[in-house]
Scaffold this active site. Structure first.
Site, PDB file in Angstrom:
ATOM      1  N   ASP A 494      49.743  35.929   3.044  1.00  0.00           N
ATOM      2  CA  ASP A 494      50.468  36.507   1.723  1.00  0.00           C
ATOM      3  C   ASP A 494      49.690  35.518   0.452  1.00  0.00           C
ATOM      4  OD1 ASP A 494      51.656  37.896   0.014  1.00  0.00           O
ATOM      5  OD2 ASP A 494      53.714  37.261   0.491  1.00  0.00           O
ATOM      6  N   GLU A 497      46.953  34.562  -5.425  1.00  0.00           N
ATOM      7  CA  GLU A 497      46.563  34.952  -6.616  1.00  0.00           C
ATOM      8  C   GLU A 497      47.111  33.840  -7.717  1.00  0.00           C
ATOM      9  OE1 GLU A 497      50.207  35.780  -5.301  1.00  0.00           O
ATOM     10  OE2 GLU A 497      48.712  37.219  -4.754  1.00  0.00           O
ATOM     11  N   ASP A 561      53.231  44.704  -3.215  1.00  0.00           N
ATOM     12  CA  ASP A 561      54.683  44.858  -3.317  1.00  0.00           C
ATOM     13  C   ASP A 561      54.805  46.174  -4.233  1.00  0.00           C
ATOM     14  OD1 ASP A 561      54.952  42.633  -1.846  1.00  0.00           O
ATOM     15  OD2 ASP A 561      55.505  41.421  -3.103  1.00  0.00           O
TER      16      ASP A 561
END
Length: 785
Positions: A494, A497, A561
């Site tokens: 995950d 960024e 998401d």
């Protein structure tokens, strides 16, 4: 080292490749002020004034004039012809052809206008939980261009000239634009601006009102980006991105915008078969708002990129992915069943497994993201970011993994590149990874030299500095020991960024240039851990953050998401758009969470009509769509108890089982497409334009897709809909559920198709051997009754 004066005095022989490399080191990037959005009043003022700042904000660089004393000339670089229409014409411009199609212009500049410009800017960067806003505050601009000389220097063609400040009697700067072939169909360009502290370079080119632009990595609001300004910076996707929802998200700075993307790419392909991409890692901005011209600007005084020559979109993708890298096929076992995403511990997994077995559900793996234990936060439940097995949550872990493995089911987990310093009672004799990383100086520092803590909901975390080779080796050892050593065969990798723009990295690299690259390094660390234990082709991971060369290292992408809604910018339709656009930019194996992830299910907000939670209809329609995607994986979401889940009741279990079986029946076809992706870069999920580039009706389609070339799917993307108006491109198409044939061999056509729950519009090409093999697998399992 060449100086601005040298550009006027050098002979062609003096312009060596070594000097070009030296020039590349003279990089100037904008200075910036980086801060969090801060207290609510300041954020409120920013939100309220945003419309005015957009309306009254001047262009970073205005349109400029061009002047030259260089007469028209033609130059040959390999199979490329570079044509300069110069001083003997009224409106100078440059255009490029390729030998394969001499009549086609693959790139050209606006006639009589500048095509190179520069500016001095200061950046105001606001980072909030991975979301990024960048304001470009212009100090001065250099829009007026001269072309003084064009010279052939070895393998290069070099255009020399000057840039003049917009005000009269203003400053001037020098530039050099280099062209060189990098293959028979690849033309590299390198722009370097020297002088007056210019820190932003811009390249303009001609387009037309009817040219459509695709790519730019994963784009969730628009597939065709013509008419918009697209900023290429890796960031959180945001919550809502302009869709209706709680306004507090704007105040918190996490709402995102239409072009917020976890995995952008500075790359496009157009409907006129033109393609260009940048090789820089600094953020860039593609401005496609004008009808007849377009531009790309980079936060640096140098820009490096490549122009591609191809006759079809698929050929252009193949040329592009030859540079970025291509994604390898997934392990074969992934194709034969669902990835069941759930949490709750060993007993609950065993209980759900029993229920799924009762429906004869094909299961490839159980993805147990809470393997490290959970904590309660402001958005629901989140994990302890101390990447080790929590045996309180999963007692008898080894037995569970072994029992599942006997049935051909793999176990997956979750990691990210952050670490949290856990309380002693949570560790219970295990390693404190935060403390280990701190002691070895493996964490990103702030400007004061302290560990840079990043807020995430209501706790703070530190980011592992992947520019440090020792930190990378340490983290790879964690993957080998804690994940692979505990029997997991896949994981979600995950985040990545949120590399800080004002962070102090081991490599001494500017945060402005390393921010996007961090996502690539994160994928590389995960991939190298697999390779170093000899598990290539057996073990895999999926990541959401990416940039230009992520496909070289990632084994699979996922789209981040999405909200559990039907909304265009951040609901189910946005997942489809992100899947299609990302495929054009090399992310060939990608997927979304079935049913979405983010819900805001607080009772008062639901009562006010601005909250949202997952409905059964949305879950079922998302299952229908994802059964025809590369990976079929569920996610409970951030508020599991408020949302309908695949195992809520027998109806949801039966429906999930059915679509998992449909997915498994396509295994052979998907494996063929993955092999093709590994050698060509073609995506599994494709925009209709990729196979029908001569059909203008396909250019604006954003709600249907091709799986490979043989299947067409038009998922139901609106609540309550029981039919879909499907565009069928030229040819005969067979409706999967009824066997009825539609379409026209002379031209494409629209057809209204019934689409009750359980029967989304799915078609296969008439006479296709690949489709026939899938059809037989479906019939053998009794899935078309």
């Amino acid at each position: 080292m060449p100086s601005p004066q040298d550009y006027q005095e050098n002979t062609p022989e003096a312009l060596t490749f070594k000097q070009l490399q030296q020039l590349q080191k003279q990089v100037k990037r904008p200075k910036s002020r980086v801060r969090a959005s801060g207290w609510v009043v300041r954020r409120l003022l920013r939100v309220l004034t945003k419309p005015f700042r957009i309306i009254f904000r001047p262009k970073v660089i205005d349109f400029g004039a061009i002047a030259t004393v260089v007469p028209s000339q033609t130059y040959q670089l390999g199979e490329f012809t570079i044509n300069w229409q110069g001083a003997d014409t009224q409106k100078p411009y440059l255009y490029i052809n390729h030998a394969d199609n001499p009549s086609k212009i693959i790139w050209h500049t606006p006639a009589g206008q500048n095509f190179i410009a520069g500016a001095k800017v200061h950046l105001e960067i606001i980072e909030e939980r991975g979301s990024v806003e960048i304001d470009e505050n212009r100090k001065s601009q250099f829009p007026n261009q001269t072309v003084d000389r064009i010279e052939e220097a070895g393998d290069f063609l070099v255009i020399f000239g000057r840039l003049q400040e917009s005000r009269s009697q203003g400053e001037s700067a020098q530039y050099a634009l280099y062209f060189r072939t990098s293959g028979s169909k690849q033309l590299d360009f390198y722009l370097h601006i020297i002088g007056d502290d210019i820190n932003l370079a811009q390249l303009r080119f001609a387009t037309s009102a009817d040219e459509h632009f695709y790519g730019f990595g994963e784009q969730f609001s628009r597939i065709d980006c013509k008419g918009y300004e697209v900023r290429i910076v890796t960031e959180e996707g945001g919550i809502g991105r302009g869709d209706p929802g709680p306004k507090t998200l704007n105040l918190l700075g996490v709402a995102g915008t239409m072009f917020s993307s976890y995995a952008p790419a500075p790359h496009f392909i157009t409907s006129k078969m033109r393609s260009l991409f940048l090789m820089n890692t600094e953020p860039s901005v593609f401005d496609l708002r004008e009808k007849e011209t377009a531009s790309v600007r980079i936060f640096s005084n140098r820009m490096q990129g490549r122009i591609l020559a191809g006759e079809t979109p698929l050929e252009l993708i193949e040329l592009y992915t030859a540079h970025t890298g291509r994604m390898a096929p997934l392990p074969e076992w992934v194709n034969y069943g669902a990835i069941v995403g759930m949490q709750g511990g060993t007993r609950l997994v065993q209980s759900v497994w029993e229920k799924l077995r009762a429906f004869n559900t094909p299961i490839a793996g159980f993805w147990l993201q809470d393997w490290v234990g959970q904590r309660k936060t402001a958005i629901g439940k989140q994990l302890w970011w101390n990447w080790q097995l929590d045996e309180n949550t999963y007692p008898n872990w080894k037995e569970l993994v072994a029992d599942l493995a006997q049935e051909g089911i793999s176990v997956g987990v979750y990691i990210n590149p952050f670490l949290v310093n856990p309380p002693s009672e949570q560790i219970q004799g295990r390693r404190n990874l935060y403390q280990e990383a701190e002691e070895q100086d493996f964490l990103v520092k702030d400007e004061a030299g302290e560990i840079y803590l990043v807020d995430n909901t209501d706790f703070a975390a530190a980011l592992v500095d992947l520019s440090n080779p020792n930190a990378r080796e340490w983290f790879k050892s964690l993957i080998k020991e804690e994940i692979l050593g505990n029997g997991a065969k896949f994981w979600m990798a995950d985040f990545a960024e949120a590399a800080q723009f004002d962070g102090k990295f081991y490599s001494q690299e500017s945060g402005l240039s390393y921010h996007n690259q961090y996502a690539v390094d994160w994928a590389q660390v995960n991939r190298e851990a697999i390779a170093e234990v000899g598990k290539e082709g057996e073990v895999w991971f999926f990541n959401r953050a990416g940039y230009l060369k992520t496909p070289l290292f990632s084994t699979a992408m996922w789209l981040g998401d999405q909200n559990v809604t039907w909304k265009e910018n951040d609901g189910m339709p946005s997942a489809l758009k992100g899947l299609i656009s990302g495929g054009i930019s090399g992310f060939s194996i990608n997927h979304s969470d079935i049913g979405g992830y983010t819900s805001i299910a607080y009772p008062i907000l639901l009562a006010l009509g601005i909250g949202f939670k997952r409905s059964k209809e949305l879950l079922f329609r998302w299952m229908e769509m994802n059964a025809f995607s590369p990976i079929f994986r569920t996610h409970e979401g951030n508020q599991p108890d408020a949302n309908v889940q695949f195992n809520t009741n027998d109806e949801t279990l039966a429906t999930f089982s059915y679509w998992a079986k449909i997915y498994a029946a396509f295994a052979g076809y998907r494996k063929k497409l993955m092999a093709e992706a590994a050698t060509t870069g073609y995506p599994l999920v494709r925009h209709l334009f990729l196979h029908y580039p001569d059909d203008p009706n396909t250019y604006k389609i954003e709600d249907e897709f091709l799986l490979g070339s043989e299947f067409l799917i038009a998922p139901v993307l609106k609540p309550g809909a029981t039919s879909v108006n499907v565009y069928l491109p030229i040819g005969k198409w067979v409706h999967l559920w009824s066997g009825n044939t539609y379409g026209n061999v002379a031209q494409g056509m629209y057809q209204q198709i019934d689409a009750p729950l359980g029967q989304p519009p799915v078609f296969y090409r008439q006479g296709s051997p690949d489709a026939q093999a899938v059809l037989e697998a479906l019939k053998e399992k009794g899935l078309l009754n």
